[in-house]
Design a protein around this motif. Structure first.
Motif: not given
Length: 633
Positions: A264-291
């Motif tokens: 879906g990312h390739i077809k639509v062309g939006h931005v993908m923020a990638v980090d698989g570290r589950i323990d970093k999700i809470i920390e990353n969300l306010p920084v990345v501010r995903p939609t």
């Protein structure tokens, strides 16, 4: 996009995601494609960096050419044993652009099962994340005669230095070295990668994803290039993500749910923020501010339980406000969804709207800020989401769009749409996906996303895939008159009591998760028994707050869950649960497990699905104890 426009695009889709990738790079070369964490220049924590589509293509082409330089042939397998990170996606695209096929391996898989997957798939190359994954390959090397090379992502030094450690023939090299070899190869053969992309056929093998093995040995699911091209167009067609979205990706890419998001990312062309570290999700969300973000129910349950536990730890008044706001959120979600279904507008009576506005100021606004403040919606899949959790998130302004699919259907077959979602359902079928409900309630699927079959297992394939393309999902469901699907349970998981009553365990389990903020996992027992019981594990983080409130903070976790206080706590929530159930569904007894269920002990799959047979076998003594003293209860 209208259904007609979507179908037209589907009919004319290119043969592969590799082709879509070329189109994307040529259309928007300078737009941002990826965000990813990297060690900060000062060495203190991470900083987020980005790649454009053109920069991504440069690395992808180098990886593809490097694999060609290693002698990779069309449809030969390259296994990837790596956590979710930028390099996983770039490597996967490199494999596809070289004409190879990716074999996905969870990095948590032990050496023996890793060797089984590599041998069963006939993988020629293994891309290993680090020394730990390399060690598994070295340990089982004698069983892997087809494995010609191991490429290490996080490698200390160069490929030559790694080879000098005991691989004089160059069995091991670094990803950086592979890319250098690829760059050299492209200088000599500048059109080689594009030629391989042009040669791809829609029916050519693209991916072997091994099922998570809730029972028995995992089976390799064969997915063709066309399946991923189709998924890219279908995701775009239902506008699951839009070009201006920032999607946060943490899901394991070895799992089909994570993998489909890259199409879906390739077809639509939006931005993908990638980090698989589950323990970093809470920390990353306010920084990345995903939609947008996708997840599995266990994550959303933990978020809800964490918010509830935090409110409770804040004192009686704060907890009462939270409970009131949570009920307002659920009521508001139910009413507005129902009104939208009937009138096309999400409206609520004035009194409810007023309460909702107050609750928004007191609770929901802070809840949304924890996700970065821009989250338009999240997608849940892989297992059933408890409706009470879904209604809360919706009412709080962060709707969860539940979807449905299997590895065998390339992940996405149904999904709720952003403007017409209905909590408790998995939405309508994706464009191009056919569905029918068999006489016994089993969901049947047909379409471009369905697998070619199980690798090397024609008999197993014939059990689920009919000659005319219909796939037996093994799930039981109901379709509404306007096409919304509700999953009631796994066909094999339905419980029939000795009294002849059928019970869907996931329904009961979901209701308990909605009332108890401390639950980690729950499994309903009752097949061929005359009443139902449950095994319950408690979430350690949530329980810590409760322990502090009750003067038990000095006790270790195992002692806490065995305490009289914990037994009384859970008993109260079981009573609440029983008030919601039919008589034959009610829970007569429960046992609290000494620890939460996890992947490491084999009780959950890497995608956090419950392995019921494993849990029932492991705790069979506790189960028998619940029935031993009351055979006639």
């Amino acid at each position: 996009m209208t259904e007609t426009e979507t179908q037209t695009k589907l009919d004319g889709r290119p043969p592969s995601v590799a082709t879509l990738f070329l189109d994307r790079v040529e259309t928007t070369p300078d737009l941002e494609a990826f965000q990813y964490p990297a060690p900060a220049a000062g060495g203190d924590g991470d900083e987020w960096r980005s790649l454009t589509w053109a920069q991504s293509a440069e690395r992808v082409f180098a990886i593809a050419a490097g694999l060609l330089d290693l002698g990779l042939q069309p449809e030969e397998r390259v296994a990837v044993a790596c956590n979710t990170r930028l390099e996983w996606i770039l490597t996967d695209l490199g494999i596809l652009c070289a004409g190879g096929a990716n074999t996905t391996v969870y990095p948590s898989t032990n050496a023996e099962e890793t060797a089984f997957i590599l041998a069963d798939s006939g993988s020629r190359v293994l891309v290993a994340e680090d020394a730990t994954q390399l060690a598994k390959a070295r340990e089982m090397r004698a069983q892997l005669p087809d494995l010609a090379h191991v490429v290490v992502v996080d490698a200390e030094g160069t490929g030559e230095a790694l080879a000098a450690e005991g691989d004089p023939e160059g069995w091991v090299l670094s990803l950086a070295e592979l890319e250098r070899r690829g760059a050299d190869y492209l200088e000599k053969h500048p059109d080689s990668v594009r030629e391989h992309i042009r040669a791809l056929r829609p029916d050519q093998l693209a991916t072997l994803i091994y099922t998570s093995g809730t029972t028995g040995r995992p089976k390799g699911v064969r997915l063709a290039h066309d399946a991923w091209s189709y998924m890219g167009y279908a995701i775009e067609g239902i506008e699951l993500v839009k070009p201006d979205d920032v999607q946060y990706l943490w899901l394991p890419l070895a799992h089909v749910f994570g993998k489909v998001l890259t199409a879906g990312h390739i077809k639509v062309g939006h931005v993908m923020a990638v980090d698989g570290r589950i323990d970093k999700i809470i920390e990353n969300l306010p920084v990345v501010r995903p939609t947008k973000m996708c997840g599995v129910p266990r994550i959303f349950e933990k978020v809800y339980n964490g918010v509830a536990a935090k409110a409770k730890a804040g004192g009686g008044a704060k907890y009462k406000i939270f409970l009131w706001a949570a009920e307002v959120a659920r009521e508001y979600a139910r009413v507005t969804q129902d009104n939208h279904r009937r009138t096309g507008k999400r409206t609520a009576p004035v009194g409810l709207a007023t309460k909702h506005a107050l609750a928004d100021k007191l609770v929901y606004g802070k809840f949304r800020e924890a996700f970065g403040g821009r989250m338009r919606g999240m997608v849940s899949g892989s297992a059933a989401l408890a409706p009470e959790i879904g209604y809360f998130f919706d009412g709080a302004g962060v709707p969860i769009l539940e979807g449905y699919g299997l590895t065998e259907s390339a992940a996405a077959s149904f999904c709720n749409r952003e403007d017409t979602y209905r909590t408790g359902t998995v939405g309508k079928p994706l464009p191009g996906c056919e569905v029918r409900i068999a006489d016994d309630g089993e969901i049947m699927l047909r379409g471009p996303g369905i697998m070619q079959g199980y690798h090397g297992l024609p008999e197993k394939t014939a059990e689920v895939l009919e000659d005319d393309g219909w796939f037996h999902t093994g799930d039981i469901g109901e379709l509404s008159d306007d096409g919304y699907l509700r999953i009631t349970d796994r066909k094999k998981d339905l419980i029939k009591t000795s009294g002849g009553k059928y019970i869907a365990p996931s329904e009961v389990e979901g209701q308990f998760k909605a009332v108890c903020p401390y639950v980690g996992s729950i499994i309903v027992i009752g097949a061929d028994r005359n009443y139902c019981t449950v095994l319950i594990s408690l979430d350690e983080v949530a329980l810590t707050g409760w322990a502090k409130e009750n003067g038990l903070e000095d006790r270790p976790y195992a002692e806490l869950v065995a305490s009289t206080e914990a037994q009384e706590l859970v008993e109260g929530y079981v009573r609440q649960l029983n008030e919601r159930l039919q008589r034959w569904q009610t829970i007569k007894k429960f046992r609290i497990l000494p620890r939460d269920l996890d992947v490491e002990h084999g009780e959950l799959t890497p995608s956090l699905k419950l392995k019921r047979p494993v849990v029932e076998q492991e705790y069979k003594d506790l189960i028998e104890d619940m029935y031993a003293s009351s055979r006639e209860a």
